[in-house]
Design an enzyme around this catalytic site. Structure first.
Site, PDB file in Angstrom:
ATOM      1  NE  ARG A 128      -9.671   7.928  -2.902  1.00  0.00           N
ATOM      2  CZ  ARG A 128     -10.986   8.088  -2.979  1.00  0.00           C
ATOM      3  NH1 ARG A 128     -11.491   8.888  -3.877  1.00  0.00           N
ATOM      4  NH2 ARG A 128     -11.788   7.458  -2.142  1.00  0.00           N
TER       5      ARG A 128
ATOM      6  NE  ARG B  73      -4.194  -1.720   0.448  1.00  0.00           N
ATOM      7  CZ  ARG B  73      -5.326  -1.405   1.083  1.00  0.00           C
ATOM      8  NH1 ARG B  73      -5.524  -0.212   1.546  1.00  0.00           N
ATOM      9  NH2 ARG B  73      -6.253  -2.300   1.211  1.00  0.00           N
TER      10      ARG B  73
HETATM   11  O1  1CP Z   1      -4.296  -4.581   2.611  1.00  0.00           O
HETATM   12  C1  1CP Z   1      -4.479  -5.760   2.252  1.00  0.00           C
HETATM   13  O2  1CP Z   1      -4.932  -6.663   3.001  1.00  0.00           O
HETATM   14  C2  1CP Z   1      -4.070  -6.120   0.848  1.00  0.00           C
HETATM   15  C3  1CP Z   1      -5.145  -6.713  -0.008  1.00  0.00           C
HETATM   16  C4  1CP Z   1      -6.265  -5.720  -0.267  1.00  0.00           C
HETATM   17  C5  1CP Z   1      -7.541  -5.681   0.336  1.00  0.00           C
HETATM   18  C6  1CP Z   1      -8.066  -6.572   1.459  1.00  0.00           C
HETATM   19  C7  1CP Z   1      -6.210  -4.705  -1.247  1.00  0.00           C
HETATM   20  C8  1CP Z   1      -5.023  -4.513  -2.115  1.00  0.00           C
HETATM   21  N1  1CP Z   1      -7.440  -4.079  -1.271  1.00  0.00           N
HETATM   22  C9  1CP Z   1      -8.276  -4.644  -0.292  1.00  0.00           C
HETATM   23  C10 1CP Z   1      -9.705  -4.253  -0.028  1.00  0.00           C
HETATM   24  C11 1CP Z   1      -9.799  -2.814   0.264  1.00  0.00           C
HETATM   25  N2  1CP Z   1      -9.767  -1.839  -0.702  1.00  0.00           N
HETATM   26  C12 1CP Z   1      -9.845  -2.175   1.523  1.00  0.00           C
HETATM   27  C13 1CP Z   1      -9.772  -2.877   2.871  1.00  0.00           C
HETATM   28  C14 1CP Z   1     -11.087  -2.958   3.530  1.00  0.00           C
HETATM   29  C15 1CP Z   1     -11.061  -3.907   4.718  1.00  0.00           C
HETATM   30  O3  1CP Z   1     -10.219  -3.727   5.637  1.00  0.00           O
HETATM   31  O4  1CP Z   1     -11.836  -4.852   4.698  1.00  0.00           O
HETATM   32  C16 1CP Z   1      -9.888  -0.786   1.292  1.00  0.00           C
HETATM   33  C17 1CP Z   1     -10.002   0.312   2.307  1.00  0.00           C
HETATM   34  C18 1CP Z   1      -9.823  -0.600  -0.132  1.00  0.00           C
HETATM   35  C19 1CP Z   1      -9.738   0.676  -0.880  1.00  0.00           C
HETATM   36  C20 1CP Z   1      -8.342   1.011  -1.303  1.00  0.00           C
HETATM   37  N3  1CP Z   1      -7.557   0.222  -2.147  1.00  0.00           N
HETATM   38  C21 1CP Z   1      -7.599   2.176  -0.985  1.00  0.00           C
HETATM   39  C22 1CP Z   1      -8.074   3.326  -0.117  1.00  0.00           C
HETATM   40  C23 1CP Z   1      -9.155   4.060  -0.862  1.00  0.00           C
HETATM   41  C24 1CP Z   1      -9.004   5.528  -0.971  1.00  0.00           C
HETATM   42  O5  1CP Z   1     -10.065   6.119  -0.772  1.00  0.00           O
HETATM   43  O6  1CP Z   1      -7.972   6.118  -1.305  1.00  0.00           O
HETATM   44  C25 1CP Z   1      -6.364   2.093  -1.646  1.00  0.00           C
HETATM   45  C26 1CP Z   1      -5.250   3.090  -1.629  1.00  0.00           C
HETATM   46  C27 1CP Z   1      -6.345   0.848  -2.375  1.00  0.00           C
HETATM   47  C28 1CP Z   1      -5.264   0.384  -3.273  1.00  0.00           C
HETATM   48  C29 1CP Z   1      -4.774  -1.003  -3.144  1.00  0.00           C
HETATM   49  N4  1CP Z   1      -5.454  -2.029  -2.539  1.00  0.00           N
HETATM   50  C30 1CP Z   1      -4.683  -3.163  -2.596  1.00  0.00           C
HETATM   51  C31 1CP Z   1      -3.480  -2.858  -3.283  1.00  0.00           C
HETATM   52  C32 1CP Z   1      -2.335  -3.830  -3.515  1.00  0.00           C
HETATM   53  C33 1CP Z   1      -3.550  -1.521  -3.650  1.00  0.00           C
HETATM   54  C34 1CP Z   1      -2.550  -0.787  -4.547  1.00  0.00           C
HETATM   55  C35 1CP Z   1      -1.747   0.242  -3.867  1.00  0.00           C
HETATM   56  C36 1CP Z   1      -0.459  -0.143  -3.187  1.00  0.00           C
HETATM   57  O7  1CP Z   1      -0.275  -1.257  -2.660  1.00  0.00           O
HETATM   58  O8  1CP Z   1       0.423   0.732  -3.175  1.00  0.00           O
END
Ligand code: 1CP
Length: 340
Positions: free
Chosen positions: A36, A23
């Site tokens: 964003r 992340r």
């Molecule tokens: O963190 C982990 O466990 C990794 C696997 C995973 C999961 C469970 C990713 C990979 N996404 C998610 C679901 C998800 N998506 C959640 C978690 C919710 C929960 O706890 O149940 C959330 C909050 C999101 C949204 C999301 N995805 C955000 C925040 C949104 C925002 O408003 O800015 C972000 C920045 C992501 C990007 C993301 N998700 C996952 C990866 C590998 C990435 C790419 C970015 C990186 O790793 O740098």
């Protein structure tokens, strides 16, 4: 000379080890928050290639990490399958939950290729721009993606999901099988678009009883690794079965992954004893230790490095970076790893 992260994944004890953070593109970066806001919604950010490329590169510019991970989300696959998805402010992802065979039948695998096109376009534009860093593609592992698809939102216990896995194994297995096939196609498409390594995030693997862990984590991961490696033998796969605990060695041995992520709760010494010497270990500083910073963070970093010295290793966190992490702590961490 090959890139450091790819050398580690090929079984070389590169030292100092390559470093990146799960992340690493996210809310702790002011430039991420700006992009964003410009995108409007989170799905818009992921599916606007110029913006998704920009946020993928932001952490590299600031900290010089050894890897860039595609900016996307694991839930873009259910979204591409036609499942309703939105990211509610402060609540995380919300999906229209699948609870029966009709819900599964409503998914549209034939729609995925078109919907996912913009994500592949992000990768196509990045391969040259990452320079000496390794471009990592990723997907959610079938079990973790199924968690969100069935529960409909984030959870700690995933009660609906575990209930379905026990009470309707045929339905749950059909969902896992569909996601396994989709993930194989998605990984191959990511590689053909420029990804040099791929990582499978199984964030919720640790909630499963060992028998279900074998069936819904190990079996699908093994199939994905075999199918991707058959088509792209040179591209390594990193598996991250979070909180695999005592299942770690079986996970690595039975899936054939080239690298394995270890979570915050895993003792580095245990991982070194359990994981074969040619498989790279990736991890596992507590994201809260990074948020706290200072001497405690440096001591813990040194302890992880000492445990991993002499074996293939990729420095990372044990889970994703916290939004409130000070930028100077990240810079101090990278400097410490580079001085190893
Ligand atoms: O963190 C982990 O466990 C990794 C696997 C995973 C999961 C469970 C990713 C990979 N996404 C998610 C679901 C998800 N998506 C959640 C978690 C919710 C929960 O706890 O149940 C959330 C909050 C999101 C949204 C999301 N995805 C955000 C925040 C949104 C925002 O408003 O800015 C972000 C920045 C992501 C990007 C993301 N998700 C996952 C990866 C590998 C990435 C790419 C970015 C990186 O790793 O740098």
């Amino acid at each position: 000379m090959a890139k450091t992260l790819l050398r580690a994944l090929a079984g070389e004890a590169v030292w100092p080890p390559p470093v990146w953070l799960m992340r690493q593109a996210g809310r702790y970066l002011p430039e991420y928050r700006a992009t964003r806001a410009q995108a409007g919604g989170f799905i818009e950010l992921c599916t606007t290639p110029a913006l998704a490329r920009e946020v993928t590169l932001q952490p590299l510019r600031r900290f010089g990490f050894d890897a860039a991970i595609l900016f996307s989300d694991i839930l873009l696959l259910p979204w591409a399958l036609g499942q309703e998805l939105r990211y509610a402010e402060g609540e995380g992802p919300l999906l229209q939950p699948i609870r029966d065979a009709a819900g599964l039948r409503a998914l549209r695998p034939q729609a995925v290729a078109t919907a996912i096109g913009p994500v592949l376009e992000v990768l196509r534009g990045l391969r040259v721009e990452v320079g000496g860093a390794t471009l990592i593609g990723f997907a959610g592992a079938p079990f973790t993606v199924a968690c969100y698809m069935v529960q409909g939102r984030g959870s700690k216990e995933w009660d609906q999901v575990r209930r379905m896995a026990w009470s309707d194994p045929a339905l749950f297995t059909a969902l896992i099988d569909l996601l396994t096939e989709q993930t194989i196609a998605y990984f191959c498409a990511q590689i053909e678009a420029g990804a040099e390594a791929v990582m499978l995030f199984d964030s919720w693997a640790g909630v499963l009883a060992p028998s279900l862990f074998r069936r819904h984590v190990i079996v699908p991961t093994a199939r994905i690794v075999a199918a991707v490696r058959a088509r792209h033998p040179q591209v390594p796969v990193i598996g991250f079965a979070r909180q695999a605990g005592l299942m770690l060695a079986e996970f690595v041995g039975s899936t054939g992954v080239q690298g394995v992520g270890i979570d915050t709760s895993t003792d580095p010494g245990f991982a070194v004893r359990e994981v074969p010497g040619l498989v790279a270990i990736q991890g596992n500083l507590d994201p809260l230790a990074l948020a706290a910073g200072g001497a405690a963070m440096l001591r813990e970093t040194d302890a992880i490095l000492a445990a991993m010295r002499g074996r293939p290793f990729i420095f990372n966190l044990g889970h994703g970076i916290m939004p409130q992490t000070p930028l100077e702590h990240v810079a101090a961490l990278v400097a410490r790893v580079r001085a190893a």
